[in-house]
Design a protein around this motif. Structure first.
Motif, mmCIF file in Angstrom:
data_model
loop_
_atom_site.group_PDB
_atom_site.id
_atom_site.type_symbol
_atom_site.label_atom_id
_atom_site.label_comp_id
_atom_site.label_asym_id
_atom_site.label_seq_id
_atom_site.Cartn_x
_atom_site.Cartn_y
_atom_site.Cartn_z
ATOM 1 N N PHE A 49 -25.762 -83.367 55.381
ATOM 2 C CA PHE A 49 -24.822 -83.497 56.495
ATOM 3 C C PHE A 49 -23.736 -82.424 56.423
ATOM 4 O O PHE A 49 -23.371 -81.818 57.432
ATOM 5 N N ALA A 50 -23.225 -82.180 55.206
ATOM 6 C CA ALA A 50 -22.152 -81.194 55.021
ATOM 7 C C ALA A 50 -22.621 -79.791 55.386
ATOM 8 O O ALA A 50 -21.919 -79.049 56.089
ATOM 9 N N PHE A 51 -23.828 -79.418 54.929
ATOM 10 C CA PHE A 51 -24.345 -78.083 55.217
ATOM 11 C C PHE A 51 -24.644 -77.912 56.704
ATOM 12 O O PHE A 51 -24.411 -76.842 57.278
ATOM 13 N N GLU A 52 -25.173 -78.954 57.332
ATOM 14 C CA GLU A 52 -25.435 -78.883 58.770
ATOM 15 C C GLU A 52 -24.135 -78.743 59.550
ATOM 16 O O GLU A 52 -24.063 -77.991 60.539
ATOM 17 N N LEU A 53 -23.115 -79.464 59.099
ATOM 18 C CA LEU A 53 -21.812 -79.396 59.760
ATOM 19 C C LEU A 53 -21.225 -77.987 59.649
ATOM 20 O O LEU A 53 -20.734 -77.423 60.633
ATOM 21 N N ILE A 54 -21.293 -77.415 58.440
ATOM 22 C CA ILE A 54 -20.763 -76.064 58.221
ATOM 23 C C ILE A 54 -21.526 -75.050 59.067
ATOM 24 O O ILE A 54 -20.932 -74.187 59.723
ATOM 25 N N ASP A 55 -22.852 -75.185 59.064
ATOM 26 C CA ASP A 55 -23.681 -74.229 59.797
ATOM 27 C C ASP A 55 -23.374 -74.247 61.289
ATOM 28 O O ASP A 55 -23.212 -73.192 61.924
ATOM 29 N N ASN A 56 -23.296 -75.414 61.852
ATOM 30 C CA ASN A 56 -23.043 -75.517 63.290
ATOM 31 C C ASN A 56 -21.606 -75.164 63.638
ATOM 32 O O ASN A 56 -21.337 -74.631 64.718
ATOM 33 N N ALA A 57 -20.681 -75.413 62.717
ATOM 34 C CA ALA A 57 -19.294 -75.006 62.932
ATOM 35 C C ALA A 57 -19.202 -73.486 62.987
ATOM 36 O O ALA A 57 -18.476 -72.916 63.822
ATOM 37 N N ILE A 58 -19.962 -72.805 62.121
ATOM 38 C CA ILE A 58 -19.972 -71.345 62.119
ATOM 39 C C ILE A 58 -20.608 -70.811 63.396
ATOM 40 O O ILE A 58 -20.170 -69.798 63.950
ATOM 41 N N THR A 59 -21.624 -71.506 63.895
ATOM 42 C CA THR A 59 -22.230 -71.107 65.167
ATOM 43 C C THR A 59 -21.200 -71.152 66.289
ATOM 44 O O THR A 59 -21.118 -70.240 67.120
ATOM 45 N N ILE A 60 -20.383 -72.194 66.291
ATOM 46 C CA ILE A 60 -19.321 -72.315 67.301
ATOM 47 C C ILE A 60 -18.305 -71.193 67.133
ATOM 48 O O ILE A 60 -17.825 -70.614 68.121
ATOM 49 N N LEU A 61 -18.005 -70.841 65.874
ATOM 50 C CA LEU A 61 -17.071 -69.743 65.620
ATOM 51 C C LEU A 61 -17.638 -68.419 66.117
ATOM 52 O O LEU A 61 -16.895 -67.569 66.635
ATOM 53 N N PHE A 62 -18.945 -68.250 65.989
ATOM 54 C CA PHE A 62 -19.588 -67.042 66.512
ATOM 55 C C PHE A 62 -19.458 -66.972 68.034
ATOM 56 O O PHE A 62 -19.249 -65.899 68.610
#
Length: 262
Positions: free
Chosen positions: A39-52
């Protein structure tokens, strides 16, 4: 505050940091993880996508669409972020779409932006021009060499397809096996495997056949390609030297002519 956020997203070092973190996240997500870790890694990954997405939005507003898309790297970034949208939508919608999870890897290709630092290498432009010139000069030889590999590969396939399916089971495998032999790395292993399933006489001619392949392709063929490529790489230096020699010869001729007139 808004200006600080804008400066942050316009800072290439910050974007590179996000890319590295995202690459680490994708790497770690490939392991067997506990539910909370996943869950943590998925959250980080998708948060970075939003930052992109925020990064692109800020750059579009700052530079304008025309100027932004005038740079090829920006087009590249835009496409890669768009490709990551399906997994982001799936995550936000709480959907399981594992078949498109590989699209996340495309964002890591943004790491190629770090290649811009190559411009700080002394004479890098000269080196790139040399490589470009060498590729153009070698294209005919490379094409001929590839055709030779193709002919030898198909010919060898029909000769030994019933002897060793491991190396010559189909045309593609045969081409790969011949290419390995041309690299002169472990070339003797394939003939040894073939000889085990052949009579002494056929084994002898098999060895001769592969010796011929190694000499014509692995030694002469690769040496020819390499020599032409290297010669084209340094041809610019040779042209410069020849030009200097011509200029020097012209000056000497001019001085000799002036002396004769005196």
């Amino acid at each position: 505050m808004i200006q600080e956020i804008k400066k942050l997203f316009l800072n290439e070092k910050f974007i590179l940091l996000l890319i590295l973190v995202n690459a680490f996240t994708i790497f770690m997500s490939g392991f067997q993880l506990l539910p909370n870790q996943k869950f943590a890694f998925e959250l980080i990954d998708n948060a970075i996508t939003i930052l992109f997405v925020i990064e692109i939005s800020i750059k579009l507003k700052e530079y304008g669409a025309k100027k932004y898309f005038s740079f090829h790297w920006n087009k590249f970034d835009f496409v890669l972020v768009i490709l990551s949208f399906p997994t982001l939508i799936a995550y936000l919608s709480n959907l399981e779409i594992t078949s498109i999870s590989f699209l996340l890897v495309f964002r890591v290709m943004r790491l190629f932006k770090s290649f811009r630092f190559l411009k700080f290498i002394p004479n890098i432009e000269h080196l790139i021009k040399g490589i470009s010139r060498a590729l153009k000069s070698s294209v005919i030889v490379l094409l001929g060499f590839m055709i030779y590999i193709f002919i030898i590969g198909i010919f060898t396939f029909y000769l030994f397809k019933g002897v060793s399916t491991e190396y010559f089971g189909n045309p593609l495998t045969a081409l790969y096996s011949i290419f390995k032999i041309f690299t002169v790395e472990g070339w003797f292993e394939i003939p040894e495997v073939l000889a085990q399933n052949l009579s002494p006489v056929l084994s002898f001619f098999t060895y001769l056949y592969f010796i011929f392949i190694v000499i014509t392709g692995g030694i002469f063929g690769l040496s020819l390609v390499n020599s032409i490529f290297v010669d084209a790489m340094v041809s610019d230096n040779n042209d410069t030297l020849e030009h200097k020699v011509d200029v020097l010869s012209a000056k000497i001729d001019k001085l000799l002519a002036e002396r004769d007139l005196e």
